[in-house]
Scaffold this motif. Structure first.
Motif, PDB file in Angstrom:
ATOM      1  N   LYS A 223      19.341   4.952  -7.747  1.00 53.99           N
ATOM      2  CA  LYS A 223      18.319   4.247  -8.538  1.00 53.99           C
ATOM      3  C   LYS A 223      18.925   3.654  -9.802  1.00 53.99           C
ATOM      4  O   LYS A 223      18.626   2.514 -10.171  1.00 53.99           O
ATOM      5  N   ARG A 224      19.807   4.421 -10.456  1.00 56.13           N
ATOM      6  CA  ARG A 224      20.436   3.905 -11.672  1.00 56.13           C
ATOM      7  C   ARG A 224      21.355   2.728 -11.347  1.00 56.13           C
ATOM      8  O   ARG A 224      21.385   1.732 -12.082  1.00 56.13           O
ATOM      9  N   CYS A 225      22.098   2.834 -10.241  1.00 53.25           N
ATOM     10  CA  CYS A 225      22.954   1.718  -9.826  1.00 53.25           C
ATOM     11  C   CYS A 225      22.120   0.474  -9.534  1.00 53.25           C
ATOM     12  O   CYS A 225      22.496  -0.642  -9.917  1.00 53.25           O
ATOM     13  N   MET A 226      20.997   0.665  -8.859  1.00 50.86           N
ATOM     14  CA  MET A 226      20.122  -0.454  -8.535  1.00 50.86           C
ATOM     15  C   MET A 226      19.583  -1.108  -9.812  1.00 50.86           C
ATOM     16  O   MET A 226      19.514  -2.337  -9.914  1.00 50.86           O
ATOM     17  N   ASP A 227      19.217  -0.288 -10.797  1.00 52.72           N
ATOM     18  CA  ASP A 227      18.722  -0.820 -12.069  1.00 52.72           C
ATOM     19  C   ASP A 227      19.799  -1.626 -12.794  1.00 52.72           C
ATOM     20  O   ASP A 227      19.549  -2.740 -13.272  1.00 52.72           O
ATOM     21  N   VAL A 325      11.341  -0.057 -11.590  1.00 53.31           N
ATOM     22  CA  VAL A 325      10.094   0.445 -10.998  1.00 53.31           C
ATOM     23  C   VAL A 325       9.724   1.776 -11.625  1.00 53.31           C
ATOM     24  O   VAL A 325      10.556   2.678 -11.747  1.00 53.31           O
ATOM     25  N   GLY A 326       8.474   1.886 -12.026  1.00 51.52           N
ATOM     26  CA  GLY A 326       7.966   3.115 -12.634  1.00 51.52           C
ATOM     27  C   GLY A 326       6.608   2.829 -13.246  1.00 51.52           C
ATOM     28  O   GLY A 326       6.112   1.696 -13.191  1.00 51.52           O
ATOM     29  N   PRO A 327       5.972   3.811 -13.846  1.00 51.29           N
ATOM     30  CA  PRO A 327       4.684   3.561 -14.518  1.00 51.29           C
ATOM     31  C   PRO A 327       4.876   2.664 -15.733  1.00 51.29           C
ATOM     32  O   PRO A 327       5.858   2.816 -16.462  1.00 51.29           O
ATOM     33  N   ARG A 328       3.974   1.728 -15.920  1.00 52.17           N
ATOM     34  CA  ARG A 328       4.086   0.837 -17.063  1.00 52.17           C
ATOM     35  C   ARG A 328       3.930   1.628 -18.363  1.00 52.17           C
ATOM     36  O   ARG A 328       3.037   2.460 -18.490  1.00 52.17           O
ATOM     37  N   PRO A 329       4.802   1.380 -19.367  1.00 53.81           N
ATOM     38  CA  PRO A 329       4.726   2.155 -20.612  1.00 53.81           C
ATOM     39  C   PRO A 329       3.505   1.770 -21.437  1.00 53.81           C
ATOM     40  O   PRO A 329       3.187   0.591 -21.576  1.00 53.81           O
ATOM     41  N   CYS A 330       2.841   2.767 -21.973  1.00 54.74           N
ATOM     42  CA  CYS A 330       1.631   2.512 -22.769  1.00 54.74           C
ATOM     43  C   CYS A 330       1.931   2.655 -24.262  1.00 54.74           C
ATOM     44  O   CYS A 330       3.018   3.072 -24.660  1.00 54.74           O
ATOM     45  N   LEU A 331       0.952   2.319 -25.068  1.00 53.62           N
ATOM     46  CA  LEU A 331       1.079   2.442 -26.515  1.00 53.62           C
ATOM     47  C   LEU A 331       0.837   3.885 -26.954  1.00 53.62           C
ATOM     48  O   LEU A 331       0.099   4.623 -26.287  1.00 53.62           O
ATOM     49  N   PRO A 332       1.419   4.315 -28.072  1.00 56.55           N
ATOM     50  CA  PRO A 332       1.168   5.675 -28.572  1.00 56.55           C
ATOM     51  C   PRO A 332      -0.301   5.939 -28.876  1.00 56.55           C
ATOM     52  O   PRO A 332      -0.740   7.097 -28.875  1.00 56.55           O
ATOM     53  N   THR A 333      -1.078   4.865 -29.120  1.00 58.38           N
ATOM     54  CA  THR A 333      -2.502   5.032 -29.430  1.00 58.38           C
ATOM     55  C   THR A 333      -3.366   5.260 -28.189  1.00 58.38           C
ATOM     56  O   THR A 333      -4.535   5.628 -28.319  1.00 58.38           O
ATOM     57  N   GLN A 334      -2.810   5.069 -27.006  1.00 62.80           N
ATOM     58  CA  GLN A 334      -3.588   5.249 -25.772  1.00 62.80           C
ATOM     59  C   GLN A 334      -3.533   6.714 -25.353  1.00 62.80           C
ATOM     60  O   GLN A 334      -2.958   7.098 -24.341  1.00 62.80           O
ATOM     61  N   THR A 335      -4.173   7.542 -26.160  1.00 63.29           N
ATOM     62  CA  THR A 335      -4.057   8.996 -26.026  1.00 63.29           C
ATOM     63  C   THR A 335      -4.675   9.516 -24.730  1.00 63.29           C
ATOM     64  O   THR A 335      -4.172  10.493 -24.156  1.00 63.29           O
ATOM     65  N   GLU A 336      -5.759   8.894 -24.264  1.00 57.49           N
ATOM     66  CA  GLU A 336      -6.387   9.369 -23.023  1.00 57.49           C
ATOM     67  C   GLU A 336      -5.441   9.170 -21.837  1.00 57.49           C
ATOM     68  O   GLU A 336      -5.262  10.079 -21.012  1.00 57.49           O
ATOM     69  N   ASP A 386      10.957   1.704  -3.843  1.00 59.16           N
ATOM     70  CA  ASP A 386      11.208   0.900  -5.047  1.00 59.16           C
ATOM     71  C   ASP A 386      11.526  -0.547  -4.683  1.00 59.16           C
ATOM     72  O   ASP A 386      11.007  -1.488  -5.307  1.00 59.16           O
ATOM     73  N   LEU A 387      12.384  -0.731  -3.683  1.00 57.10           N
ATOM     74  CA  LEU A 387      12.721  -2.094  -3.254  1.00 57.10           C
ATOM     75  C   LEU A 387      11.487  -2.826  -2.756  1.00 57.10           C
ATOM     76  O   LEU A 387      11.305  -4.017  -3.031  1.00 57.10           O
ATOM     77  N   LYS A 388      10.646  -2.115  -2.036  1.00 58.57           N
ATOM     78  CA  LYS A 388       9.418  -2.724  -1.520  1.00 58.57           C
ATOM     79  C   LYS A 388       8.508  -3.174  -2.661  1.00 58.57           C
ATOM     80  O   LYS A 388       7.956  -4.279  -2.640  1.00 58.57           O
ATOM     81  N   LEU A 389       8.359  -2.334  -3.690  1.00 58.45           N
ATOM     82  CA  LEU A 389       7.513  -2.686  -4.834  1.00 58.45           C
ATOM     83  C   LEU A 389       8.105  -3.860  -5.609  1.00 58.45           C
ATOM     84  O   LEU A 389       7.365  -4.723  -6.102  1.00 58.45           O
ATOM     85  N   MET A 390       9.421  -3.913  -5.725  1.00 58.11           N
ATOM     86  CA  MET A 390      10.062  -5.035  -6.398  1.00 58.11           C
ATOM     87  C   MET A 390       9.843  -6.341  -5.640  1.00 58.11           C
ATOM     88  O   MET A 390       9.531  -7.382  -6.243  1.00 58.11           O
ATOM     89  N   LEU A 391       9.961  -6.290  -4.329  1.00 53.46           N
ATOM     90  CA  LEU A 391       9.737  -7.486  -3.511  1.00 53.46           C
ATOM     91  C   LEU A 391       8.279  -7.930  -3.578  1.00 53.46           C
ATOM     92  O   LEU A 391       7.992  -9.138  -3.621  1.00 53.46           O
ATOM     93  N   MET A 392       7.363  -6.979  -3.600  1.00 53.04           N
ATOM     94  CA  MET A 392       5.945  -7.315  -3.721  1.00 53.04           C
ATOM     95  C   MET A 392       5.661  -7.995  -5.061  1.00 53.04           C
ATOM     96  O   MET A 392       4.865  -8.933  -5.140  1.00 53.04           O
ATOM     97  N   THR A 393       6.336  -7.538  -6.109  1.00 56.80           N
ATOM     98  CA  THR A 393       6.164  -8.143  -7.430  1.00 56.80           C
ATOM     99  C   THR A 393       6.692  -9.567  -7.446  1.00 56.80           C
ATOM    100  O   THR A 393       6.024 -10.489  -7.947  1.00 56.80           O
ATOM    101  N   VAL A 394       7.890  -9.759  -6.890  1.00 60.77           N
ATOM    102  CA  VAL A 394       8.485 -11.101  -6.824  1.00 60.77           C
ATOM    103  C   VAL A 394       7.611 -12.041  -6.010  1.00 60.77           C
ATOM    104  O   VAL A 394       7.482 -13.245  -6.322  1.00 60.77           O
ATOM    105  N   ALA A 395       6.955 -11.498  -4.971  1.00 62.70           N
ATOM    106  CA  ALA A 395       6.087 -12.308  -4.109  1.00 62.70           C
ATOM    107  C   ALA A 395       4.747 -12.635  -4.753  1.00 62.70           C
ATOM    108  O   ALA A 395       3.952 -13.394  -4.193  1.00 62.70           O
ATOM    109  N   GLY A 396       4.476 -12.058  -5.945  1.00 64.52           N
ATOM    110  CA  GLY A 396       3.257 -12.413  -6.658  1.00 64.52           C
ATOM    111  C   GLY A 396       2.197 -11.338  -6.732  1.00 64.52           C
ATOM    112  O   GLY A 396       1.146 -11.542  -7.354  1.00 64.52           O
ATOM    113  N   LYS A 397       2.435 -10.174  -6.128  1.00 66.22           N
ATOM    114  CA  LYS A 397       1.447  -9.096  -6.211  1.00 66.22           C
ATOM    115  C   LYS A 397       1.388  -8.580  -7.639  1.00 66.22           C
ATOM    116  O   LYS A 397       2.400  -8.403  -8.303  1.00 66.22           O
TER     117      LYS A 397
END
Length: 408
Positions: A223-227, A325-336, A386-397
């Protein structure tokens, strides 16, 4: 183990690959079991030291057992018709649960597959497993747990790892870490442990069982090599585009071309996330879905729609603060959202530029739903996923911009 307090199971479909490996483990832990199938003689031949019965016997025997474990299935590699899949994976499961309920069994556990979680997977197997989940959840009866499992690790291998059954032992051991990195797996001992805690569930629930990829050095390395390779490729191929975007932003509106914002990263620690600036300097420092649409510059709308504004995050990847690929980072104020992710161990993941939630258009306006989706990624992550999610993103998902969603 005190026999009066030992777990007690009716196991339906024990003659399959999972059952043959699971029954001995449950027995060794002290569990009492009645093995149920269509052919008692076959069961006696496989399990000579266990009590066996046919499905029709379940009601009179059920009072002696607390749980029914349904392992019977028509497997994914079968060329059966959908109707044949449905008869075993749906109809027989409902019949077994109804018979168990009539006999006083407290809990019903149904084994499904992670393939059923992919709604794009329209195979007979995946469709029938999804149909079973819907039928079990929508029909009255005893409380039900649905366990989703990937390829099984044990004395023999199943699913995508079945090739190892025909591979010399020494070579299989060498290949296993890499194959586990490519696709999610689960060890049969983990399945056994999950079943031995069945008495803890008192209402309908679903569980994904998979081996933690953090313990797999091959996954971490790949995963690190891919990144790093992906980030380097973006810089080498798109450096000119990033310079042009930076210049246009500077010309179009006053302020820096690169926007810096504190976000929550690995293990809940804050880091500085980089993006191309898409908003006016007067825009409030809030989550995207809370910002008014008027805060976005004309050029910023193009950048957000095409996700070009995310390109500077390759520098976060280089310093190991983010992954593709991973969860999108949130702001420190998004405590919930932070707390929901903490409860589900999502904060043990590096945040990503894209992810499972993003390609499914789940944004931060629904913290619980987002955290649940992030947890699913945590359980199912693999190099191929991860590769599948990256390809889906590039394809517009996941390209729908949620700016101003909550402000309207």
């Amino acid at each position: 183990m005190n026999e009066s307090h030992a777990p007690s199971f009716i196991v339906a479909g024990a003659s399959g690959n999972l059952g043959r490996q699971l029954v001995p483990l449950l027995s060794a832990s002290g569990a009492r079991m009645l093995l149920v199938g269509r052919d008692k003689n076959k069961l006696r031949e496989i399990f000579p030291h266990h009590e066996v019965a046919i499905y029709a016997d379940i009601p009179w025997a059920a009072g002696q057992y607390e749980d029914l474990i349904f392992l019977a299935t028509t497997n994914s590699d079968s060329d059966a018709s959908y109707e044949q899949f449905e008869r075993t994976n749906v109809a027989l499961a409902l019949e077994a649960r109804n018979l168990a309920a009539a006999g006083g069994v407290k809990r019903f556990t149904y084994f499904s597959s992670v393939h059923a979680l992919e709604h794009a997977n329209q195979s007979h197997y995946a469709r029938s497993k999804r149909a079973a989940e819907e039928a079990l959840n929508n029909s009255p009866g005893i409380v039900t747990k649905i366990i989703y499992i990937p390829a099984l690790l044990g004395k023999t291998y199943s699913g995508s790892l079945a090739v190892l059954n025909r591979t010399p032992t020494f070579l299989a051991k060498l290949l296993l870490p890499t194959l586990k990195a490519l696709k999610p797996t689960v060890n049969v001992t983990a399945v056994s442990k999950e079943l031995l805690t069945n008495s803890a569930f008192q209402s309908n629930q679903s569980v994904i069982l998979a081996t933690d990829q953090d313990t797999n050095l091959a996954y971490t390395f790949l995963k690190r090599c891919m990144d790093l390779l992906g980030a380097a490729a973006i810089v080498l191929l798109l450096w000119w585009l990033m310079i042009i975007v930076w210049i246009v932003i500077k010309v179009q509106s006053p302020g820096p071309g690169i926007f810096r914002q504190r976000r929550i990263g690995l293990n809940g620690k804050e880091f500085t996330c980089y993006k191309f600036r898409t908003m006016h300097l007067s825009a409030p420092n809030v989550a995207t879905h809370e910002a008014p649409s008027s805060a976005v510059t004309p050029f910023g709308k193009i950048l957000r729609r095409t996700k070009i504004d995310e390109l500077p995050q390759v520098f976060n990847i280089f310093v190991n603060e983010m992954s593709f690929v991973g969860p999108r980072p949130c702001l420190p104020t998004q405590t919930e959202l932070i707390e929901e992710r903490r409860k589900r161990a999502v904060l043990t993941l590096k945040p990503g530029i894209t992810g499972l939630a993003q390609v499914n258009d789940i944004d931060m306006s629904d913290p619980v739903r987002l955290a649940v989706c992030d947890e699913r990624y945590l359980k199912l992550r693999s190099i191929i996923f991860d590769l599948k999610l990256m390809l889906m993103t590039v394809a517009g998902k996941g390209m729908n911009d949620k700016i101003g969603k909550a402000a309207k």
